[in-house]
Structures are given as structure tokens and as C-alpha cells.
Design an enzyme around this catalytic site. Structure first.
Site, PDB file in Angstrom:
ATOM      1  N   ARG A   1      19.807  27.813  28.350  1.00 15.13           N
ATOM      2  CA  ARG A   1      18.883  28.415  27.378  1.00 15.13           C
ATOM      3  C   ARG A   1      19.471  29.653  26.689  1.00 15.13           C
ATOM      4  O   ARG A   1      18.921  30.149  25.726  1.00 15.13           O
ATOM      5  CB  ARG A   1      17.562  28.785  28.094  1.00 15.13           C
TER       6      ARG A   1
ATOM      7  N   THR B   1      18.184  25.499  42.990  1.00 10.39           N
ATOM      8  CA  THR B   1      18.317  26.807  43.649  1.00 10.39           C
ATOM      9  C   THR B   1      18.340  26.693  45.185  1.00 10.39           C
ATOM     10  O   THR B   1      19.020  27.471  45.854  1.00 10.39           O
ATOM     11  CB  THR B   1      17.175  27.746  43.218  1.00 10.39           C
TER      12      THR B   1
ATOM     13  N   GLY C   1      21.022  35.800  40.402  1.00 13.43           N
ATOM     14  CA  GLY C   1      21.979  36.551  39.586  1.00 13.43           C
ATOM     15  C   GLY C   1      21.478  36.862  38.195  1.00 13.43           C
ATOM     16  O   GLY C   1      22.055  37.685  37.488  1.00 13.43           O
TER      17      GLY C   1
ATOM     18  N   GLY D   1       7.600  29.930  38.420  1.00 15.35           N
ATOM     19  CA  GLY D   1       6.917  29.315  39.550  1.00 15.35           C
ATOM     20  C   GLY D   1       5.625  30.085  39.833  1.00 15.35           C
ATOM     21  O   GLY D   1       5.628  31.312  39.858  1.00 15.35           O
TER      22      GLY D   1
ATOM     23  N   ASN E   1      44.760  76.693   9.745  1.00 15.47           N
ATOM     24  CA  ASN E   1      43.904  76.045   8.765  1.00 15.47           C
ATOM     25  C   ASN E   1      44.637  74.850   8.184  1.00 15.47           C
ATOM     26  O   ASN E   1      45.731  74.992   7.644  1.00 15.47           O
ATOM     27  CB  ASN E   1      43.524  77.031   7.652  1.00 15.47           C
TER      28      ASN E   1
ATOM     29  N   SER F   1      46.518  71.839   0.937  1.00 14.53           N
ATOM     30  CA  SER F   1      45.898  70.516   0.792  1.00 14.53           C
ATOM     31  C   SER F   1      46.916  69.461   0.403  1.00 14.53           C
ATOM     32  O   SER F   1      47.951  69.766  -0.202  1.00 14.53           O
ATOM     33  CB  SER F   1      44.823  70.588  -0.291  1.00 14.53           C
TER      34      SER F   1
HETATM   35  C1  UD1 Z   1      13.424  30.230  39.127  1.00 19.60           C
HETATM   36  C2  UD1 Z   1      12.403  29.728  40.170  1.00 19.60           C
HETATM   37  C3  UD1 Z   1      10.998  30.108  39.728  1.00 19.60           C
HETATM   38  C4  UD1 Z   1      10.910  31.614  39.556  1.00 19.60           C
HETATM   39  C5  UD1 Z   1      11.969  32.100  38.579  1.00 19.60           C
HETATM   40  C6  UD1 Z   1      12.001  33.608  38.572  1.00 19.60           C
HETATM   41  C7  UD1 Z   1      13.296  27.701  41.233  1.00 19.60           C
HETATM   42  C8  UD1 Z   1      13.297  26.227  41.267  1.00 19.60           C
HETATM   43  N1  UD1 Z   1      12.520  28.293  40.311  1.00 19.60           N
HETATM   44  O1  UD1 Z   1      13.217  29.512  37.933  1.00 19.60           O
HETATM   45  O2  UD1 Z   1      10.058  29.697  40.703  1.00 19.60           O
HETATM   46  O3  UD1 Z   1       9.603  31.947  39.085  1.00 19.60           O
HETATM   47  O4  UD1 Z   1      13.285  31.645  38.960  1.00 19.60           O
HETATM   48  O5  UD1 Z   1      12.864  34.093  37.588  1.00 19.60           O
HETATM   49  O6  UD1 Z   1      13.965  28.347  42.029  1.00 19.60           O
HETATM   50  N2  UD1 Z   1      21.229  28.505  40.237  1.00 19.60           N
HETATM   51  C9  UD1 Z   1      22.285  28.108  41.014  1.00 19.60           C
HETATM   52  N3  UD1 Z   1      22.455  26.786  41.263  1.00 19.60           N
HETATM   53  C10 UD1 Z   1      21.623  25.829  40.790  1.00 19.60           C
HETATM   54  C11 UD1 Z   1      20.531  26.258  39.968  1.00 19.60           C
HETATM   55  C12 UD1 Z   1      20.371  27.597  39.713  1.00 19.60           C
HETATM   56  O7  UD1 Z   1      23.068  28.931  41.492  1.00 19.60           O
HETATM   57  O8  UD1 Z   1      21.847  24.642  41.074  1.00 19.60           O
HETATM   58  C13 UD1 Z   1      21.065  29.954  39.950  1.00 19.60           C
HETATM   59  C14 UD1 Z   1      21.141  30.288  38.487  1.00 19.60           C
HETATM   60  O9  UD1 Z   1      22.468  30.600  38.119  1.00 19.60           O
HETATM   61  C15 UD1 Z   1      20.215  31.492  38.352  1.00 19.60           C
HETATM   62  C16 UD1 Z   1      19.230  31.324  39.492  1.00 19.60           C
HETATM   63  O10 UD1 Z   1      19.778  30.361  40.367  1.00 19.60           O
HETATM   64  O11 UD1 Z   1      20.907  32.711  38.523  1.00 19.60           O
HETATM   65  C17 UD1 Z   1      17.853  30.853  38.993  1.00 19.60           C
HETATM   66  O12 UD1 Z   1      17.986  29.619  38.296  1.00 19.60           O
HETATM   67  P1  UD1 Z   1      17.177  29.326  36.967  1.00 19.60           P
HETATM   68  O13 UD1 Z   1      17.556  27.988  36.475  1.00 19.60           O
HETATM   69  O14 UD1 Z   1      17.289  30.455  36.040  1.00 19.60           O
HETATM   70  O15 UD1 Z   1      15.674  29.257  37.535  1.00 19.60           O
HETATM   71  P2  UD1 Z   1      14.307  29.477  36.735  1.00 19.60           P
HETATM   72  O16 UD1 Z   1      14.020  28.291  35.924  1.00 19.60           O
HETATM   73  O17 UD1 Z   1      14.346  30.785  36.052  1.00 19.60           O
HETATM   74 CA    CA Z   2      15.950  32.323  35.696  1.00 18.92          CA
END
Ligand code: UD1
Ligand code: CA
Length: 459
Positions: free
Chosen positions: A18, A82, A104, A140, A378, A406
Site C-alpha cells: 500500500r 504476522t 516494524g 483488527g 572587509n 569589490s
Molecule cells: C495488523 C493486524 C491488525 C492490527 C494492525 C495494527 C494482523 C493479521 N493484523 O494489520 O489486527 O490492527 O496490524 O496496525 O496481524 N509482516 C511480516 N510478515 C508477514 C506479514 C506481515 O513480517 O507475513 C509484518 C509487516 O512487515 C508489518 C507487520 O507485520 O511490519 C504488520 O503487517 P501489516 O500487513 O501491516 O498488518 P495490518 O494489515 O496493518
Molecule cells: Ca500495518
């Protein structure tokens, strides 16, 4: 001493689609520091035994950019969610500890908020950080029973119409005893709208195992805002800047408009320092007492003495400015410039790697590079130190009380003696003796009875 009972796992393997960017999401910056580095720095304040960063997408770029961070990098080969990301850390953790999971892409969470989560984690219970968002879209949601007891977290894409109306959200931050966390992560399925292993299903698994889940409520929701797109990145930059500006105002800095001030680093300042609008301070900036900074000025890694006036539209970088100096408007001080007390640098003047002595003036349209200028000198308008022969840089030395007329070019290496006067329009290629008038100029010619050409008649 490290906290032997705490591990931190930071998830940073996702692509960040995104963001619409070729730069990995966690390397985007807020106030010049990457999102991931900010999270790591906050984690370090907890003094954990170990910090593991899960990386995957663009991991080589991330690891080489942030190679200075004291973390262990663990790879998530395929980004399956995640929960799957957190699982990768488990073999590397000590079993008798707690593990705090952070995202992160959530750079502005405070150390205090994390401490609260850690302290609410019991021997076999989990703590999760939740918050109230007026606009919870994309996040979430926290589902509770009729008595308000926590039940589970539901992702937006899996939520019912009713659940979508819930304003209590999961920040992504949770903490649990490491052994149990590893078991729950192993039991995650991916039977959901996105076909991913969700970290957010962990609390429900904990409850099903008879473990308590404590929800810790975050007081400042903006701290928890994850960054998924450029709009959120800009919003969080503003939020961070407004927090910094507020803290500086309370410490006594006069900011004419805290909404038009940016600090990308640190600033130390004396009493009654005034900062006009659109000023950017970067790196490490030190400002003495009563310094005034005019509008639209950028100061990067500088030490500025007492009673210095920096007028509008200046750029100052890696320079040291003594007490009572005046700079600008429209002046540029490049790295390794030193202005001694009471020196004056005026408009459209560029100074590079040079020292300007006490009370010396360089007031108009001038380039001073690789020069050492004494006191009470100067430098006339339009003076140029020709420091570069196309291959090497050479020094110009100007003694105390010298006066440079100058439009003079000083072809370096060259020395102008103390008290020397150089006539306007000179091209100086040899050393100039002290206390003499030196100039180098074609004679003025007058052609008498000369007439301007007349416009030819059109026929
Ligand atoms: C996530 C949460 C959501 C929460 C929100 C808060 C989940 C499924 N959803 O959604 O409930 O409200 O954060 O900001 O956890 N990442 C990995 N490996 C993966 C997928 C993601 O390391 O396979 C890392 C991403 O780099 C990122 C973090 O996990 O830093 C969160 O992932 P992201 O896809 O941004 O989750 P959200 O859709 O924001
Ligand atoms: Ca996120």
C-alpha cells in the site's frame, strides 16, 4: 544490565504494497529515522536480552541499511502472515522468558506503553495493547462479551457488519510467556479471508487454553497508528513533529508557529531563542542564548553561539558560529565553516571549509572556499576565492585588517598580507604584501567624440 526475562520480536518482513514504493516500507522515515530503527530504539529502552527482527521482502537492503543496530535478523522466506512471521523467531528465544511482539511499521509507540504491556503479562497469561480509534478502518477489532470480557480479535476482512462498528482496535502489540507463545503460534491455521496465519488469533487460543488475556488500554491512540500508506506516513510525521514542538515550547524555546517547525534530530538551546516559521533543524544542533533564526532557514549539525542572528532563507551545515555573528539573509554556510565572534556573512554569500576571523565582514555576493581570513577584514561585493584549478583545491589566506575591493578574484594558492588593500576588480595571482595597495586592472580608456551607431532607415 539486560532484562534476562524479556525478548522482543519485531515483524518487518512484509512488502508494504500500500506504500506504492520501491523502498521497503520499514525503511521509510519519520524525522529522518527509519520506521524500523525507531521501533528498535524504543525496544532498546526496555533493555531486553535479545531483539529479533523478522525480515523477508528486500531483506538485504534492510539489513545493510540498518547493520549498525544490535539485533538478530531472522528470515521469513515467504510472507504468510504476522503469526507465521512471529513463529520464525521462536527457535532463537530462551524459553524461560516473556516475548513482546512489535510491528516494524508502528514507529511511535512509547516505551511507557510497552512497559505497561510487559508488566501486565503474567506467568501464563497474555497481555495485548488495545486502543479506541474514531476511524478503525483496516484494523483488527476487539470483540468482547456482554459483560465486557475479552473474547477475540477479528480482522476487518473477516468481520461481520456488526463487528465492523466496533471502535476498540488491536494495536498489534502483545506479550506472553515464550513457551506458550511458541505453542500457540504453531497451532495457528490460515482458514480466513486472506489465507494468512494471523498473529491476532493468538489471544483467542490463549483463552481457550484457560490463560488470562489482559487488555491494556493505550491512552494516546496516535502512538499506535501503523503506517501502511503515504498518507499515514505524513500524518505520523506531523504527529511526531507536533509532540516534539510541544516539548520544546514547554522547555522554553520560542516557536513562532509550532505547526511550521521541523526537528529531524536533536536541539540544545539557551534562553530566549526565537525560531521563526518554516525552520528545519537537522542532525545535532546547538543554539546559544538569545539566538534568532529567521523564516525558511535550514540548520544541519551546527554549533551556534550566543546572540547570533540568522536572518531569513539561510542554509547552514556542519559549521561553528561564534557569539554575536550575523548570517544572511540568503547565505549558505557549507561544511567546516567557522565564523569567529562578531563575523558577518551577508546575502548571496557562500562559505565553504573556511574560517572567518573576529569581526570580519563578507557582506554581498561572494564565494569564500578553502580560506583562512583574519580579524577585521572587509571582503567587498562579488569577491571570489578561485580555490579549484579543475584538479586540486588550494588555500587562500587573508591577514588581519585587509580590505578586498569589490569584484576581486583571488586565485589560490595565494596570501594577502595584514592591512593590505586590494583594489576593486583585481585578479590576484601572486601574494599581496602587507599594508600596501595592490591592484591589477586594465586602464580606463576614453574615446572622445565617439558617437553611438544610428538605427538604419527601413526602406
Ligand atoms: C495488523 C493486524 C491488525 C492490527 C494492525 C495494527 C494482523 C493479521 N493484523 O494489520 O489486527 O490492527 O496490524 O496496525 O496481524 N509482516 C511480516 N510478515 C508477514 C506479514 C506481515 O513480517 O507475513 C509484518 C509487516 O512487515 C508489518 C507487520 O507485520 O511490519 C504488520 O503487517 P501489516 O500487513 O501491516 O498488518 P495490518 O494489515 O496493518
Ligand atoms: Ca500495518
Amino acid at each position: 544490565m539486560a532484562n534476562a526475562h524479556l525478548n522482543v520480536v519485531i515483524l518487518a518482513a512484509g512488502q508494504g504494497k500500500r506504500m506504492n514504493s520501491a523502498i521497503p516500507k520499514v525503511l521509510h522515515t519519520i524525522a529522518n529515522v527509519s520506521l524500523l530503527e525507531r521501533v528498535v530504539n524504543t525496544a532498546l529502552t526496555l533493555n531486553p536480552q535479545k531483539i529479533i527482527v523478522i525480515c523477508g521482502h528486500e531483506r538485504n537492503t534492510i539489513q545493510s541499511t540498518l547493520a549498525h543496530l544490535p539485533v538478530q535478523w531472522v528470515v521469513q522466506e515467504a510472507q504468510l502472515g504476522t503469526g507465521h512471521a512471529a513463529l520464525q523467531a521462536m527457535p532463537h528465544l530462551h524459553n524461560d522468558s516473556k516475548t513482546l511482539v512489535l510491528f516494524g511499521d508502528g514507529p511511535l509507540i512509547s516505551s511507557d506503553s510497552l512497559q505497561a504491556v510487559i508488566h501486565s503479562t503474567t506467568k501464563n497469561g497474555m497481555a495485548i495493547l488495545v486502543s479506541e480509534f474514531t476511524d478503525p478502518r483496516g484494523l483488527g477489532r476487539v470483540v468482547r462479551d456482554n459483560n465486557g470480557l475479552f473474547l477475540r480479535i477479528v480482522e476487518e476482512k473477516d468481520a461481520s457488519a456488526e463487528e465492523l462498528h466496533l471502535n476498540e482496535i488491536f494495536t498489534g502489540i502483545l506479550c506472553a510467556p515464550t513457551t506458550q507463545m511458541a505453542q500457540w503460534l504453531q497451532r495457528l491455521g490460515n482458514n480466513n479471508a486472506q489465507g494468512e496465519y494471523y498473529l491476532t488469533e493468538l489471544p483467542a487460543l490463549a483463552l481457550a487454553d484457560g490463560c488470562a488475556v489482559t487488555t491494556v488500554r493505550l491512552q494516546h491512540p496516535q502512538q499506535a497508528q501503523g503506517i501502511n500508506d503515504k498518507k499515514q506516513l505524513a500524518q505520523q510525521e506531523r504527529y511526531f513533529q507536533s509532540c516534539q514542538a510541544e516539548a520544546l515550547l514547554l522547555r522554553g524555546l520560542i516557536l513562532r508557529d509550532p505547526n511550521r517547525f521541523d526537528l529531524r534530530g536533536t536541539v540544545q538551546f539557551g534562553i530566549d531563542v526565537v525560531v521563526d516559521i518554516n525552520v528545519i533543524l537537522e542532525g545535532k544542533v546547538q543554539l546559544g542564548d538569545r539566538v534568532q533564526i529567521g523564516a525558511n532557514t535550514v540548520i544541519r549539525n551546527c554549533i551556534v553561539g550566543d546572540d547570533v542572528i540568522i536572518k531569513e532563507n539561510c542554509i547552514l551545515e556542519d559549521s561553528i558560529i561564534g557569539n554575536d555573528c550575523t548570517v544572511g539573509p540568503f547565505a549558505r554556510l557549507r561544511p567546516e565553516t567557522v565564523l569567529k565572534e562578531k563575523a558577518g556573512i551577508g546575502n548571496f554569500v557562500e562559505v565553504k571549509k573556511s574560517t572567518i576571523g573576529i569581526a570580519s565582514k563578507v557582506n554581498h555576493l561572494t564565494y569564500i572556499g578553502d580560506a583562512t581570513i583574519g580579524k577585521d577584514v572587509n571582503i567587498g561585493a562579488g569577491t571570489i576565492t578561485c580555490n579549484y584549478d579543475g584538479v586540486n583545491k588550494h588555500q587562500t589566506i587573508i591577514g588581519d585588517r585587509a580590505f578586498i575591493g569589490s569584484d576581486t578574484q583571488l586565485v589560490a594558492p595565494v596570501t594577502v598580507g595584514e592591512g593590505a588593500t586590494v583594489g576593486a576588480g583585481s585578479t590576484i595571482t601572486k601574494d599581496v604584501p602587507a599594508n600596501q595597495l595592490t591592484f591589477c586592472r586594465k586602464q580606463q580608456i576614453v574615446v572622445e567624440n565617439w558617437e553611438r551607431p544610428q538605427r538604419e532607415e527601413e526602406n
